[in-house]
Design an enzyme around this catalytic site. Sequence first.
Site, PDB file in Angstrom:
ATOM      1  CD  GLU A 278       0.843 -10.960   8.849  1.00 12.92           C
ATOM      2  OE1 GLU A 278       0.611 -12.106   8.263  1.00 12.92           O
ATOM      3  OE2 GLU A 278       2.061 -10.484   9.033  1.00 12.92           O
ATOM      4  CG  ASP A 361       7.381  -7.635   2.794  1.00 18.84           C
ATOM      5  OD1 ASP A 361       6.436  -7.517   3.578  1.00 18.84           O
ATOM      6  OD2 ASP A 361       8.774  -7.784   2.805  1.00 18.84           O
TER       7      ASP A 361
END
Length: 419
Positions: A278, A361
């Site tokens: 995030e 990611d």
Amino acid sequence: MKKIISWAIIIYVLYCIGMAWYLFSFADSSIPAEWKGTTADPATFLTPREQVLSEQYSQWKNFLFFVSVPYDWLAYLAVLWLGVAKALQTWSEKATKSFVVQAAFYVFWLSIIMSVLTLPFDFISYRISRAYGVSTQSVFSWMRDETTDFLVNTVMLFLLVVVLYGLIRRFEKRWWLYAWMVSVPFTIFFMFIQPVVIDPLYNNFYPLKDKVLEAKILALAEKADIPSDHVFEVNMSEKTNALNAYVTGIGSHARIVLWDTTLQRLQEKEVLFIMAHEMGHYVMKHVYWGVASYIVLTFAGLFVAGRVMNWLIRRWGEYFHLHKISALASLPLFLLVISVLNFSVSPVVNMVSRYEEHAADEYAIKLTKDADAAISSFQKLTKEGLNQVNPPIIVKIFRYTHPSILERIVFLERIKRGD
């Protein structure tokens, strides 16, 4: 008129049968042979029963999505074809001479009608989630959220109608351009206030309760140069067993939000990876890019919608009980066209979103350097949410804003191998 309605229903029924055949019988969601037995294979981290439940749950949820979208379109058409849209306009004009009050009357009753027509799909979706143990939400809580949705959406639609139709009546040819110009500051303002005004209507947000974990997360945030007061926890365990986290808001109201289910069911290293993911969105300003993309799409959407609506009224106005775009009775047609356009561009929007999620990611694994924790976090996300590891291609194109679990774990496995 009867023939048109009959054919529309027949086509919809055939479409539903076709989607059911594709999703429940034809679509292949198996794992490629080269990844059998690896951490990407659900057989290695799900029990046989969980694998069956995951497949069934995903099939039902996907089926509901694909049949509910054209159902909404049919509902809008029915409101037009049956003269309901025209009747609502007539009633609102008889009730008052004030355009603003007419708009309020029209939007409220149109929202009531559409909510009643679409409620069965919403309730079935809720019951399926409850039946498979993904949702923990009571019927009362679900109804409260549905009511909140109705009120928020109705108010937003009312504001849209007042501004949009005010511009259409004043600028017959260029209304779409002026509407877009007004939408830009409104979009930015809405994104700014959403975390502090809209989201709290549904859930409670608060600073992280686990102070030890909070210290480690804040240390990670410091590496990413993220203000410490931008990390929040939300009590989603009252509604779901699924795990999630997200970035929302812009400016001083930008924040990273972790579901309490994520904090409760993931180990510390796994939470830190999710948090780093995030943070990647925050650092790479994906929310801002999303707002910019939305503004561009709004420009194109309003331009196309204006032309399509004018063509439809010229061609089918008699059947729609419409003669001009400036009539309030054209609102269902506007919403229909916008819905079709949104669905049409969703594959591109989803593809861009999947790219951003993959970038996040990559950022997270560089920040944490813990591929094992990342893999186990994705496995638990799958287990708790009963997600398909390798969804059918059509489902992925139209529904997936994130890479599939298979793609995410394969990416991490290749990093571990040094590929």
